[in-house]
Design a protein around this motif. Structure first.
Motif, PDB file in Angstrom:
ATOM      1  N   GLU A 131       0.836  -1.196   0.000  1.00  0.00           N
ATOM      2  CA  GLU A 131       0.000   0.000   0.000  1.00  0.00           C
ATOM      3  C   GLU A 131       0.874   1.251   0.000  1.00  0.00           C
ATOM      4  N   TYR A 132       1.945   1.204   0.781  1.00  0.00           N
ATOM      5  CA  TYR A 132       2.898   2.314   0.846  1.00  0.00           C
ATOM      6  C   TYR A 132       3.582   2.524  -0.501  1.00  0.00           C
ATOM      7  N   SER A 133       4.099   1.444  -1.076  1.00  0.00           N
ATOM      8  CA  SER A 133       4.911   1.564  -2.290  1.00  0.00           C
ATOM      9  C   SER A 133       4.092   2.016  -3.489  1.00  0.00           C
ATOM     10  N   MET A 134       2.843   1.579  -3.577  1.00  0.00           N
ATOM     11  CA  MET A 134       2.000   2.029  -4.687  1.00  0.00           C
ATOM     12  C   MET A 134       1.829   3.541  -4.667  1.00  0.00           C
ATOM     13  N   ILE A 135       1.575   4.069  -3.486  1.00  0.00           N
ATOM     14  CA  ILE A 135       1.369   5.514  -3.377  1.00  0.00           C
ATOM     15  C   ILE A 135       2.670   6.258  -3.661  1.00  0.00           C
ATOM     16  N   LYS A 136       3.784   5.763  -3.113  1.00  0.00           N
ATOM     17  CA  LYS A 136       5.070   6.404  -3.362  1.00  0.00           C
ATOM     18  C   LYS A 136       5.396   6.430  -4.853  1.00  0.00           C
ATOM     19  N   ALA A 137       5.169   5.316  -5.543  1.00  0.00           N
ATOM     20  CA  ALA A 137       5.486   5.243  -6.972  1.00  0.00           C
ATOM     21  C   ALA A 137       4.609   6.208  -7.765  1.00  0.00           C
ATOM     22  N   ALA A 138       3.324   6.234  -7.470  1.00  0.00           N
ATOM     23  CA  ALA A 138       2.422   7.138  -8.187  1.00  0.00           C
ATOM     24  C   ALA A 138       2.776   8.594  -7.912  1.00  0.00           C
ATOM     25  N   ALA A 139       3.136   8.902  -6.666  1.00  0.00           N
ATOM     26  CA  ALA A 139       3.497  10.279  -6.314  1.00  0.00           C
ATOM     27  C   ALA A 139       4.782  10.697  -7.025  1.00  0.00           C
ATOM     28  N   GLN A 140       5.758   9.802  -7.079  1.00  0.00           N
ATOM     29  CA  GLN A 140       7.018  10.136  -7.740  1.00  0.00           C
ATOM     30  C   GLN A 140       6.835  10.368  -9.233  1.00  0.00           C
ATOM     31  N   ASN A 141       5.804   9.758  -9.811  1.00  0.00           N
ATOM     32  CA  ASN A 141       5.492   9.984 -11.220  1.00  0.00           C
ATOM     33  C   ASN A 141       4.596  11.199 -11.430  1.00  0.00           C
ATOM     34  N   GLY A 142       4.217  11.859 -10.340  1.00  0.00           N
ATOM     35  CA  GLY A 142       3.395  13.049 -10.456  1.00  0.00           C
ATOM     36  C   GLY A 142       1.938  12.765 -10.752  1.00  0.00           C
ATOM     37  N   TRP A 143       1.498  11.527 -10.538  1.00  0.00           N
ATOM     38  CA  TRP A 143       0.132  11.156 -10.871  1.00  0.00           C
ATOM     39  C   TRP A 143      -0.861  11.487  -9.764  1.00  0.00           C
ATOM     40  N   ILE A 144      -0.391  11.599  -8.525  1.00  0.00           N
ATOM     41  CA  ILE A 144      -1.294  11.854  -7.400  1.00  0.00           C
ATOM     42  C   ILE A 144      -0.658  12.870  -6.459  1.00  0.00           C
ATOM     43  N   ASP A 145      -1.475  13.435  -5.596  1.00  0.00           N
ATOM     44  CA  ASP A 145      -1.027  14.298  -4.504  1.00  0.00           C
ATOM     45  C   ASP A 145      -0.798  13.392  -3.296  1.00  0.00           C
TER      46      ASP A 145
END
Length: 326
Positions: A277-291
């Motif tokens: 759950e942590y890594s999915m959010i981190k990856a999406a955030a690093q790609n600029g897809w989510i806040d």
């Protein structure tokens, strides 16, 4: 034209202060449990490749990490150990000078008020990566209980405030409770990983703890993700056997189970916001897809709303900072 009759729910949403006044669920820094991975050696601060911002730390870096967490207001941590040497029976898990035992002593010596929780399992310490004694590629329940009791007692002797068994062996709470009581630790509570599913969300943790099974999987002792009623059976057993906390792991895909447990039992309830759950959010955030901040706060608030009293999360330090900003 006849006047329409309807309720105006938006009246309570007009301003930020009004919304805050009627807010039903609140996330507090006291709700957070911060996981820490300790490794043997010196000058080790190794970022986990699949978990950006999460590190394996040697004991000489541990004080700085704890100091930062305490400064942020975090009241509790859970410690996982990564030993240099592993064997068939995970002997470093219950060694008096094991890496977790050393870390617990160090943390309690420097921060006596910090609540230190010891993860009580064997998978990080066994050469085969399973959570118990293995014979002919079968995980044996009752012989595993003996080693888990030894591990729990050694962690309590080191100063752990809470024992958190995560192995999912049948009878593990009863065995550990008896072992702690007989060793003079009747005052030490058990935070049971009572409802632990055989989840695909654990992958990054196995990188962090070097604990991937060397054969097969853990489906013979962790729960089937499709099952709901089984969670009641597991939790009821642990409550009868003396658990002081119940945990649901993972959290995000199991919010219905968290609510079930909250409605049915009256022990403090912990949600484990796991590595995937942590890594999915981190990856999406690093790609600029989510806040990232908005997503994390919404997710953890959802866990609280579902019924969690405490949340074990790798986002703990970030959340503590964000809550201070608010």
């Amino acid at each position: 034209m006849k006047e329409l009759q309807f309720r105006r729910h938006r009246r309570l949403r007009q301003t930020a202060n009004l919304r805050a006044m009627v807010r039903e669920t609140h996330l507090h820094v006291e709700d957070l449990i911060y996981p820490i991975f300790v490794v043997e050696g010196e000058q080790v601060k190794q970022e986990v490749a699949s978990m950006p911002g999460v590190y394996q730390l040697s004991l000489d870096y541990l004080n700085d990490e704890i100091a930062e967490a305490v400064e942020l207001g975090i009241k509790s941590v859970i410690v996982f150990g990564v030993p240099k040497e592993k064997d068939e029976v995970g002997s470093q898990a219950y060694c008096e000078h094991g890496i977790v035992q050393q870390a617990i002593r160090q943390m309690k010596a420097n921060y006596p008020e910090l609540v230190v929780i010891a993860d009580t399992c064997l998978c990080e310490y066994t050469s085969h990566g399973h959570c118990g004694v293995v014979e002919n590629e079968q995980v044996l329940n009752d012989p595993s209980l003996e080693l888990l009791v030894k591990t729990a007692v050694s962690q309590a002797k080191a100063g752990a405030d809470i024992i958190a068994p995560s192995n999912m062996m049948d009878g593990f709470v009863a065995a550990i409770r008896q072992g702690l009581d007989e060793a003079g630790f009747a005052h030490v509570p058990i935070m049971s990983y009572a409802i632990k599913y055989a989840s695909a969300f654990y992958g990054p943790f196995r990188d962090a703890a070097n604990s991937a099974p060397q054969f097969g999987d853990r489906k013979t002792y962790q729960m089937d993700p499709a099952n709901r009623l089984e969670a009641f059976r597991e939790a009821e057993s642990d409550v009868r056997e003396g658990a002081d906390f119940l945990m649901v792991k993972p959290a995000l895909a199991y919010l219905d189970i968290i609510r079930d447990m909250k409605n049915h039992f009256h022990l403090p309830l912990v949600a484990y916001n796991v590595s995937g759950e942590y890594s999915m959010i981190k990856a999406a955030a690093q790609n600029g897809w989510i806040d990232e901040k908005a997503i994390v706060l919404e997710m953890l608030t959802g866990m609280k709303r579902a019924g969690a009293d405490l949340i074990l999360t790798y986002f703990a330090k970030d959340v503590a900072r964000w809550l201070k900003e608010k």
